[in-house]
Design an enzyme around this catalytic site. Sequence first.
Site, PDB file in Angstrom:
ATOM      1  N   THR A  17       0.624  -1.346   0.017  1.00  0.00           N
ATOM      2  CA  THR A  17      -0.159  -0.112   0.136  1.00  0.00           C
ATOM      3  C   THR A  17       0.323   0.815  -0.243  1.00  0.00           C
ATOM      4  O   THR A  17       1.312   2.281  -0.749  1.00  0.00           O
ATOM      5  CB  THR A  17      -0.813  -0.153   1.340  1.00  0.00           C
ATOM      6  N   ARG A  21       7.760  -2.799   2.596  1.00  0.00           N
ATOM      7  CA  ARG A  21       8.046  -3.260   4.085  1.00  0.00           C
ATOM      8  C   ARG A  21       8.195  -4.177   4.653  1.00  0.00           C
ATOM      9  O   ARG A  21       8.075  -5.453   3.790  1.00  0.00           O
ATOM     10  CB  ARG A  21       6.786  -2.561   5.028  1.00  0.00           C
ATOM     11  N   SER A 112       6.500   3.920   8.346  1.00  0.00           N
ATOM     12  CA  SER A 112       5.131   4.624   9.654  1.00  0.00           C
ATOM     13  C   SER A 112       4.922   4.572  10.660  1.00  0.00           C
ATOM     14  O   SER A 112       5.548   4.736  11.350  1.00  0.00           O
ATOM     15  CB  SER A 112       3.761   4.148   8.691  1.00  0.00           C
ATOM     16  N   HIS A 113       3.381   3.793  10.655  1.00  0.00           N
ATOM     17  CA  HIS A 113       3.361   3.279  12.474  1.00  0.00           C
ATOM     18  C   HIS A 113       3.772   2.397  13.098  1.00  0.00           C
ATOM     19  O   HIS A 113       3.518   1.624  14.314  1.00  0.00           O
ATOM     20  CB  HIS A 113       1.881   3.999  12.029  1.00  0.00           C
ATOM     21  N   LYS A 125      10.053   4.464  -0.239  1.00  0.00           N
ATOM     22  CA  LYS A 125       9.739   4.555  -0.750  1.00  0.00           C
ATOM     23  C   LYS A 125       9.658   5.409  -2.109  1.00  0.00           C
ATOM     24  O   LYS A 125      10.582   6.387  -1.459  1.00  0.00           O
ATOM     25  CB  LYS A 125       7.659   4.669  -0.102  1.00  0.00           C
ATOM     26  N   ASP A 276       1.931  10.412  13.998  1.00  0.00           N
ATOM     27  CA  ASP A 276       2.881   8.648  13.527  1.00  0.00           C
ATOM     28  C   ASP A 276       4.396   8.579  13.356  1.00  0.00           C
ATOM     29  O   ASP A 276       4.942   9.563  13.418  1.00  0.00           O
ATOM     30  CB  ASP A 276       1.443   7.313  12.818  1.00  0.00           C
ATOM     31  N   ASP A 278       5.967   8.573  10.695  1.00  0.00           N
ATOM     32  CA  ASP A 278       6.619   9.277   9.539  1.00  0.00           C
ATOM     33  C   ASP A 278       5.369  10.564   9.439  1.00  0.00           C
ATOM     34  O   ASP A 278       6.291  11.195   8.513  1.00  0.00           O
ATOM     35  CB  ASP A 278       6.349   8.002   8.368  1.00  0.00           C
ATOM     36  N   ASP A 280       2.877  11.835   8.970  1.00  0.00           N
ATOM     37  CA  ASP A 280       1.587  11.457   8.274  1.00  0.00           C
ATOM     38  C   ASP A 280      -0.324  10.897   8.517  1.00  0.00           C
ATOM     39  O   ASP A 280      -1.081  11.984   7.633  1.00  0.00           O
ATOM     40  CB  ASP A 280       1.845  11.107   6.333  1.00  0.00           C
ATOM     41  N   ARG A 281      -0.021  10.758   9.883  1.00  0.00           N
ATOM     42  CA  ARG A 281      -1.122  10.288  10.122  1.00  0.00           C
ATOM     43  C   ARG A 281      -1.252  11.577  11.462  1.00  0.00           C
ATOM     44  O   ARG A 281      -0.523  12.148  11.833  1.00  0.00           O
ATOM     45  CB  ARG A 281      -1.189   9.116  10.923  1.00  0.00           C
ATOM     46  N   THR A 343      -7.648   2.230  -1.335  1.00  0.00           N
ATOM     47  CA  THR A 343      -6.827   2.571   0.173  1.00  0.00           C
ATOM     48  C   THR A 343      -5.896   2.441  -0.787  1.00  0.00           C
ATOM     49  O   THR A 343      -4.785   2.444  -1.839  1.00  0.00           O
ATOM     50  CB  THR A 343      -6.693   1.127   0.874  1.00  0.00           C
ATOM     51  N   GLU A 362      -8.737   8.980   4.536  1.00  0.00           N
ATOM     52  CA  GLU A 362      -8.949   7.869   5.448  1.00  0.00           C
ATOM     53  C   GLU A 362      -9.066   7.314   6.697  1.00  0.00           C
ATOM     54  O   GLU A 362      -8.638   7.833   7.317  1.00  0.00           O
ATOM     55  CB  GLU A 362      -7.485   7.317   5.211  1.00  0.00           C
ATOM     56  N   GLU A 363     -10.255   6.634   6.375  1.00  0.00           N
ATOM     57  CA  GLU A 363     -10.286   6.277   8.269  1.00  0.00           C
ATOM     58  C   GLU A 363      -9.239   5.691   8.844  1.00  0.00           C
ATOM     59  O   GLU A 363      -9.322   5.855   9.398  1.00  0.00           O
ATOM     60  CB  GLU A 363     -11.207   4.750   7.691  1.00  0.00           C
ATOM     61  N   SER A 364      -8.206   5.486   8.307  1.00  0.00           N
ATOM     62  CA  SER A 364      -6.994   5.041   8.729  1.00  0.00           C
ATOM     63  C   SER A 364      -6.171   6.127   9.868  1.00  0.00           C
ATOM     64  O   SER A 364      -4.933   6.263   9.578  1.00  0.00           O
ATOM     65  CB  SER A 364      -5.517   4.276   8.136  1.00  0.00           C
ATOM     66  N   LYS A 375      -0.310  12.357   3.116  1.00  0.00           N
ATOM     67  CA  LYS A 375      -1.472  12.711   4.171  1.00  0.00           C
ATOM     68  C   LYS A 375      -0.287  13.376   5.177  1.00  0.00           C
ATOM     69  O   LYS A 375       0.383  13.376   5.138  1.00  0.00           O
ATOM     70  CB  LYS A 375      -1.922  12.015   4.462  1.00  0.00           C
TER      71      LYS A 375
HETATM   72  C1  VG1 Z   1      -2.449   1.479   6.235  1.00  0.00           C
HETATM   73  C2  VG1 Z   1      -3.769   2.009   6.032  1.00  0.00           C
HETATM   74  C3  VG1 Z   1      -4.292   2.816   4.237  1.00  0.00           C
HETATM   75  C4  VG1 Z   1      -2.726   3.910   4.599  1.00  0.00           C
HETATM   76  C5  VG1 Z   1      -1.234   3.177   4.599  1.00  0.00           C
HETATM   77  C6  VG1 Z   1      -0.553   3.479   4.654  1.00  0.00           C
HETATM   78  O1  VG1 Z   1      -2.796   0.869   4.987  1.00  0.00           O
HETATM   79  O2  VG1 Z   1      -5.166   1.002   5.959  1.00  0.00           O
HETATM   80  O3  VG1 Z   1      -5.244   3.073   4.267  1.00  0.00           O
HETATM   81  O4  VG1 Z   1      -2.975   4.714   3.644  1.00  0.00           O
HETATM   82  O5  VG1 Z   1      -1.107   2.428   6.101  1.00  0.00           O
HETATM   83  O6  VG1 Z   1       0.084   4.328   5.614  1.00  0.00           O
HETATM   84  P1  VG1 Z   1      -3.489  -1.356   4.475  1.00  0.00           P
HETATM   85  O7  VG1 Z   1      -2.443  -1.467   3.698  1.00  0.00           O
HETATM   86  O8  VG1 Z   1      -2.339  -1.699   5.682  1.00  0.00           O
HETATM   87  O9  VG1 Z   1      -4.786  -1.375   4.874  1.00  0.00           O
HETATM   88  V1  VG1 Z   1       1.058   4.532   6.638  1.00  0.00           V
HETATM   89  O10 VG1 Z   1       0.997   6.212   7.691  1.00  0.00           O
HETATM   90  O11 VG1 Z   1       1.420   3.584   6.869  1.00  0.00           O
HETATM   91  O12 VG1 Z   1       2.136   5.477   5.202  1.00  0.00           O
HETATM   92 CO    CO Z   2       2.755   7.383   8.340  1.00  0.00          CO
END
Ligand code: VG1
Ligand code: CO
Length: 542
Positions: A17, A21, A112-113, A125, A276, A278, A280-281, A343, A362-364, A375
């Site tokens: 996504t 990773r 990320s998180h 990335k 988070d 990096d 972005d959240r 997503t 996004e809901e995340s 984001k």
């Molecule tokens: C998750 C989230 C998605 C987000 C992605 C990257 O992906 O659901 O909404 O864009 O992480 O965010 P997945 O495929 O695990 O559902 V980040 O802050 O990890 O760059």
């Molecule tokens: Co992130």
Amino acid sequence: MITTVSTTPYGDQKPGTSGLRKKVPVFQQKNYAENFIQSIFDSLEGFKGETLVIGGDGRFYNREVIQLAIKMAAANGFGRVLVGRGGILSTPAASNVIRKYKAFGGIVLSASHNPGGPTEDFGIKYNIGNGGPAPEKITDAIFARTKAIDTYRIADVANINLDHEGTQEVEGMTVTVIDPVTDYAALMEQLFDFDAIRKMFAGGFRVVFDAMSAVTGPYAKEIIENRLGAPKGSVLNFMPLPDFGGHHPDPNLVHARALYETMMAPDAPDFGAASDGDGDRNLIIGKGIFVTPSDSLALLAANAHLAPGYAKGLAGIARSMPTSGAADRVAEKLGIGIYETPTGWKFFGNLLDEGMATICGEESAGTGSSHVREKDGLWAVLLWLNILAVRKKSVLDIVRQHWATYGRNYYSRHDYEEVDSDAANGLVTALREKLAALPGQSFGALTVATADDFAYHDPVDKSVSKNQGIRILFEGGSRVVFRLSGTGTSGATLRVYIERYEPDATRHDIETQAALADLIAVADEIAGIGTRTGRDAPSVIT
Ligand code: VG1
Ligand code: CO
């Protein structure tokens, strides 16, 4: 001297996504990171003499991979690298630097998180010249290249000093170490009414921002405390640490529990937020109320015109498919476009570039706008603060008023983490086979209206992305969505998204899981989650 090194493919370097990773020990294998970086360069055209931006969230292994990326960029013919001091650039800040300096692209190092450390997660990335994550066409090409790669190119030079701003030279390429915060802070000052927020803080408004020992610390310190005048100590855990202090830098109610408890206490500050690994959240919690990311997107869209950067209004709103429909109601009222994408932030890029959407979410816990192509956690926090400074009401009042106007979308996501991959794939395959038969079937009081596997037709480049999540829509507008995560690094993660719309304001006070109980039960009945995964409860509920 430039060396060409022979190598062999690993075969498992498929970007998910949000980039590639894997666990750190996987990246530490001989030539593993080199193979991926060379595969990125091999998939691009026309970068000779151009600028590449490099930065990461400071996690374990960040510096090593930054050294490699710089030496390989030089050997592959880039003209200039811009790198954040200490190897630090938050994801949105990297996006901004790429755009501002008209770079060819950027390499962003983050998972990320996900936790960091010698046995935890790492990620690479590639972002394109608009500042956003590479579209599928490019990530597919990168993956194909990783399977065929036999050599990579690298400059055989000593490590670059990343800790002092200034320009150095590597085999004819210049490397400029930049302050990671300056350009980003300047952008935020253009978008938001810093005077109004400053006045609000001076009047005693209390804010707490948890940087979770991750990349946003230096950004939040500079912006929230130094420029906006919030009292020292308003930003917690502001030192980026390679292992995030041993925590998950995931701004949700599980990993930011302490912040949640602070905000629910009788003497809570007025506004709580976190970001988070990096940057972005975002997590938004008012005094006594957690704002779901889907509601936050709708609220920010409905109120964005109160901030100078959005005073002219929005062109449109885009949300990922599993994100709740709360934003759709705002778009309808504003008479602007609403777009539903798969997503992952890469799918918003075209809509933003074409001026079709201004705000995305996004809901995340991801929200952002056309100011960058990622984001942006701090951006969301500052937009909230700007709105609060203008409306002079509490978060709770603003949210309640929003629900009264638009209705409430009860929403929750249930994650089943580290599930056996075969079991997870089996569940999805079985669901797909059932889809055609579901419409018309009743489960208690719920009757299925439609069921499909979401496919996205990009209105700009006409590309089609299939199999983006199974959605089951019930009569009356409730729905459940199933998809497998594309960011996990061990086993599979099944995500189940549950949503119910409640127009009646006298019914806006139900506890979320209770409000969704019948849908949660039906989701299990249809997908056989318990029997197929062997789990009797989700690992994380958000
Ligand atoms: C998750 C989230 C998605 C987000 C992605 C990257 O992906 O659901 O909404 O864009 O992480 O965010 P997945 O495929 O695990 O559902 V980040 O802050 O990890 O760059
Ligand atoms: Co992130």
